[in-house]
Design a protein around this motif. Structure first.
Motif, PDB file in Angstrom:
ATOM      1  N   VAL A 190      91.078-146.114 -46.147  1.00 54.01           N
ATOM      2  CA  VAL A 190      91.695-145.597 -44.927  1.00 54.01           C
ATOM      3  C   VAL A 190      92.611-146.630 -44.280  1.00 54.01           C
ATOM      4  O   VAL A 190      93.322-146.315 -43.325  1.00 54.01           O
ATOM      5  CB  VAL A 190      90.628-145.150 -43.897  1.00 54.01           C
ATOM      6  CG1 VAL A 190      89.702-144.110 -44.487  1.00 54.01           C
ATOM      7  CG2 VAL A 190      89.833-146.321 -43.367  1.00 54.01           C
ATOM      8  N   ASN A 228      95.398-147.919 -45.273  1.00 49.92           N
ATOM      9  CA  ASN A 228      96.792-147.476 -45.300  1.00 49.92           C
ATOM     10  C   ASN A 228      97.039-146.362 -44.294  1.00 49.92           C
ATOM     11  O   ASN A 228      98.101-146.304 -43.658  1.00 49.92           O
ATOM     12  CB  ASN A 228      97.171-147.003 -46.712  1.00 49.92           C
ATOM     13  CG  ASN A 228      97.258-148.148 -47.703  1.00 49.92           C
ATOM     14  OD1 ASN A 228      97.491-149.297 -47.318  1.00 49.92           O
ATOM     15  ND2 ASN A 228      97.056-147.858 -48.974  1.00 49.92           N
ATOM     16  N   ASP A 229      96.035-145.479 -44.134  1.00 52.86           N
ATOM     17  CA  ASP A 229      96.158-144.412 -43.134  1.00 52.86           C
ATOM     18  C   ASP A 229      96.241-144.994 -41.728  1.00 52.86           C
ATOM     19  O   ASP A 229      97.004-144.513 -40.890  1.00 52.86           O
ATOM     20  CB  ASP A 229      94.962-143.465 -43.213  1.00 52.86           C
ATOM     21  CG  ASP A 229      94.899-142.706 -44.532  1.00 52.86           C
ATOM     22  OD1 ASP A 229      95.951-142.555 -45.169  1.00 52.86           O
ATOM     23  OD2 ASP A 229      93.800-142.275 -44.913  1.00 52.86           O
ATOM     24  N   TRP A 283      99.284-144.598 -39.155  1.00 49.09           N
ATOM     25  CA  TRP A 283      99.005-143.993 -37.850  1.00 49.09           C
ATOM     26  C   TRP A 283      99.425-144.919 -36.717  1.00 49.09           C
ATOM     27  O   TRP A 283      99.998-144.478 -35.715  1.00 49.09           O
ATOM     28  CB  TRP A 283      97.512-143.672 -37.765  1.00 49.09           C
ATOM     29  CG  TRP A 283      97.074-143.095 -36.455  1.00 49.09           C
ATOM     30  CD1 TRP A 283      97.380-141.870 -35.944  1.00 49.09           C
ATOM     31  CD2 TRP A 283      96.236-143.732 -35.476  1.00 49.09           C
ATOM     32  NE1 TRP A 283      96.773-141.703 -34.709  1.00 49.09           N
ATOM     33  CE2 TRP A 283      96.067-142.829 -34.404  1.00 49.09           C
ATOM     34  CE3 TRP A 283      95.604-144.972 -35.415  1.00 49.09           C
ATOM     35  CZ2 TRP A 283      95.306-143.128 -33.278  1.00 49.09           C
ATOM     36  CZ3 TRP A 283      94.838-145.277 -34.305  1.00 49.09           C
ATOM     37  CH2 TRP A 283      94.697-144.356 -33.249  1.00 49.09           C
TER      38      TRP A 283
END
Length: 398
Positions: free
Chosen positions: A142, A144-145, A149
């Motif tokens: 997550v 990279n997410d 974001w």
């Protein structure tokens, strides 16, 4: 369809136990996955299997791969192409889990479960083992997410932005220190709430909030009509420096708590009653009159508490310039404190975090869980939006 339904009924009648049913569904899933992979390769190459094609790249057999699914661990045959450019979506390269189990692991992690607890849960429910190191690898994806974001473009205008910090214990240089996750929630033109970002810093300070506000501006925010914050020293000045037209409201609930810290137990009931006359006044004139009465009565005994109202008066009573419907959502930071409470709930099992990355990851996932139901506008949105259109007619065009 009726023939297919009858065939399925006949097949299920032949199954004598839940184990046979599970095995049957497992085989269907295996074949389905392999057929999907073949279809993906057809699309990638531009021609179907056993068809003649003039393209240089073509099929190159299969490779066996062990995957974990809801029905346990199984081996599937993954088709290959000659130049190695085929990257399937059904079972991505370097991934050994499908069927949503990765999402289950991330969801359990977001709810505060430790890696060892997640491992045990997966073993009990899905009947296969996964190492704690693999669980860490899955939850680390997550990252990279989070980066995407934290850097995504934002709206040019937010009607209200609530800001608050939540502290965690984080290991740093062989010591456990307190660090603050800074969070901002924005109210969009459609009445929906949006978490604008999270930022990690040392203990909450106005100077760090300045960097947060600057980041919001660099991501496209041109104007914030109203900001709602606690009464951290220098916070209002930091907001004004970045968004000079913003109306700044200090949380009245924070003010009440701070003032009560200096009051003896025997005076608290009466002191609280007199203080309530200030913030429940129908307008600023009545509030000033209530403050004067409050000051005459208590200044000699609790001068610091009285001065805390006087020194922050403009920002404490900014909400009185607005209609009742807007007042209810800007006089306190309860909205963001509710979110912080849910984050606390999901992270309470973690007494401290090993790294900055770990606390950011846990907070990000907890926010995702806590905001799943943020799909409707706030209450009385039609009335509130029209009030904003009238009060901020020029700026609402932004």
């Amino acid at each position: 369809m009726r023939i297919e339904e009858q065939l399925m009924k006949d097949l299920f009648k032949q199954l004598k136990s839940s184990e046979e049913l599970t095995d049957f569904l497992s085989q269907i899933q295996k074949r389905g996955i392999e057929q999907l992979l073949e279809g993906e390769l057809d699309a990638h190459l531009g021609y179907e299997k056993n068809r003649i094609s003039e393209v240089k790249n073509n099929r190159n057999g299969h490779i066996s791969k062990r995957i974990s699914t809801f029905y346990g661990v199984k081996e599937i045959n993954v088709p290959r192409d000659r130049d190695g450019s085929f990257s399937p979506m059904v079972v991505p390269k370097r991934t050994s889990m499908i069927g949503g189990i990765e999402n289950v692991i991330i969801s359990l992690y977001a709810k505060g479960m430790s890696n060892s607890d997640i491992r045990e849960q997966i073993r009990e429910i899905y009947n296969f083992d996964i190492s704690t190191s693999n669980i860490s690898i899955i939850t680390d994806r997550v990252t990279n997410d989070i980066m995407a974001w934290q850097n995504k473009p934002l709206d040019s205008l937010y009607l209200i932005v609530w800001m608050d910090g939540i502290s965690f214990k984080v290991r740093e240089n062989s010591r456990v220190v307190n660090k603050t996750i800074y969070i901002a929630i924005g109210l969009q033109k459609n009445g929906l709430k949006e978490v604008l970002g999270l930022w990690l810093g040392k203990n909450e300070s106005a100077s760090f909030w300045m960097s947060v506000l600057t980041d919001l501006k660099s991501r496209g925010v041109e104007d914030i009509l109203i900001t709602v914050t606690d009464n951290l020293k220098g916070f209002t000045e930091a907001i004004t420096a970045v968004f000079p037209e913003s109306t700044t409201q200090i949380c009245v609930v924070h003010q009440i708590r701070n003032a009560m810290r200096y009051v003896s137990w025997k005076d608290k009931k009466e002191f609280t009653k007199d203080m309530k006359e200030i913030y429940t006044a129908p307008n600023k004139e009545a509030a000033i009159a209530a403050l004067n009465d409050f000051s005459k009565k208590w200044n000699s005994k609790y001068s610091y508490a009285v001065k805390s109202w006087e020194n922050n008066w403009e920002n404490l009573t900014a909400f009185l310039d607005f209609p009742v419907e807007i007042r209810k959502i800007i006089y306190t930071t309860n909205l963001i404190e509710n979110l912080n409470g849910k984050i606390r709930k999901y992270t309470k099992n973690k007494l401290s975090f090993p790294t900055d990355e770990a606390v950011i990851k846990s907070t990000y996932l907890a926010i995702g869980e806590a905001t799943k139901k943020w799909s409707r506008p706030i209450a009385n949105w039609g009335i509130i939006y029209n009030q904003f259109l009238i009060i901020f007619a020029t700026r609402m065009k932004c």
